[in-house]
Design an enzyme around this catalytic site. Sequence first.
Site, PDB file in Angstrom:
ATOM      1  N   ARG A 294      -7.329   0.084  -7.474  1.00 56.19           N
ATOM      2  CA  ARG A 294      -7.380  -0.801  -6.307  1.00 56.19           C
ATOM      3  C   ARG A 294      -8.821  -0.888  -5.825  1.00 56.19           C
ATOM      4  NH1 ARG A 294      -7.073   0.995  -1.153  1.00 56.19           N
ATOM      5  NH2 ARG A 294      -5.762   2.809  -1.599  1.00 56.19           N
ATOM      6  N   HIS A 298      -6.100  -0.659   0.925  1.00 56.64           N
ATOM      7  CA  HIS A 298      -4.652  -0.728   0.711  1.00 56.64           C
ATOM      8  C   HIS A 298      -4.084  -1.980   1.374  1.00 56.64           C
ATOM      9  CE1 HIS A 298      -0.529   0.600   0.217  1.00 56.64           C
ATOM     10  NE2 HIS A 298      -0.336   0.405   1.509  1.00 56.64           N
ATOM     11  N   TYR A 307     -11.788   7.859   2.673  1.00 59.69           N
ATOM     12  CA  TYR A 307     -11.145   8.836   1.793  1.00 59.69           C
ATOM     13  C   TYR A 307     -11.562   8.750   0.327  1.00 59.69           C
ATOM     14  CZ  TYR A 307      -8.007   4.784   1.151  1.00 59.69           C
ATOM     15  OH  TYR A 307      -7.500   3.527   0.914  1.00 59.69           O
TER      16      TYR A 307
END
Length: 401
Positions: A294, A298, A307
């Site tokens: 990805r 998200h 993160y």
Amino acid sequence: MPSEQWTHPEPGDGPAAVAAQPSPEQVIAGLRATSEGGAELTQLLTPEGERVPSPQFDKYVEDIDAEALRGLYRDMVLVRRADREANAMQRQGQLGIWVPLLGQEAAQIGSGRALKPNDMAFPSYREHGVAYARGVDMKDLLGIFRCTDHSGWDYQRHGFHPYTIVIGNQVLNAAGYAMGQKFEGKVGDDDGEATIVYFGDGATSQGDVHEGFVWAAVYDAPLVFFCQNNQWAISEPTERQSRLPLYQRARGYGFPGIRVDGNDVLACLAVSRWALDECRHGNGPVLIEAFTYRMDAHTTTDDPTRYRLSDELEEWKLKDPIERVRAYLARNGHADQAFFDSVQAEADSFAADLREYTFNMPEPPPERIFSNVYAEGNPVLEAQREEFLSYLDGFVSAGEH
């Protein structure tokens, strides 16, 4: 508080790293250890655009000549451009939220183009490329994210079920649908039907997915489980969810699993055709793990810089699914700069059309929320509708005095 095991090496590879939180070095080490998907990765087109022969899967893409490959390239470019435009429109307040697919175009277009007209696809909420491949007007997707519609397409005509927001729930729906195909005798030969269901790596930690595995296996349902392992379930990496590569989980349920390069549209097409063929001939379910990444957040409510590291993103940019097809076409003389420019111009026009539609999208009347709740009239629902409309009318009347 006991330490948490972070990595799970193979026997003999040394001790596992333990930490309450992974260090940046551990994250990068884990990424590099699996960056090419492992020894069992199925790949037909390298990141450099070089064709890799496959005795098992070449026959499933024999019909993909230069023209067809140009078509797959065009599909991915248009879908990415639409995705980027929708992302921008959300930032401008035109959409309530957007779920980016950046980096996953090959997995979606490859598998979506593998489906036959009578097959059915069950998406999660990120499968905009599959929707496009199934002939769904991308304008119909935008109403979901503008919060004006649940889904604006005929799912039976397109063979593409409405989006599912609840993580993993679509797997149970797909298992039931595929069991119906089996019970109605719609499998067993080349004209048989099959179902494919899409979910992410994070969904494999949900009970619904495992229940779907069980039911599909027990009844030999013609169901392809297509896991887009983009390696991050929001902020949790795959390493925190499984000791083994996800495709190997299929063995525990008694059906085959395979890992494919999710950034290779040719391999995704071939493997999906093989899996769907297995299903339509009555050989039971198959699990495909499309190993991809990805490249964006998200959703537009997420900040991935909190993160994951920029090193990781930069590494995966070199494996871009669109660029490897472009390199192959150019290297082999199958496309020139004029072709690439024309596709980009078409993509820009496609995005502009979506943008104009979104900015001028009519707001639905308030009573629409009560439509299509039941197939037939329901007195309780109708009473609620009248009460709600009467309540709204009270504001209008108050404003007149």
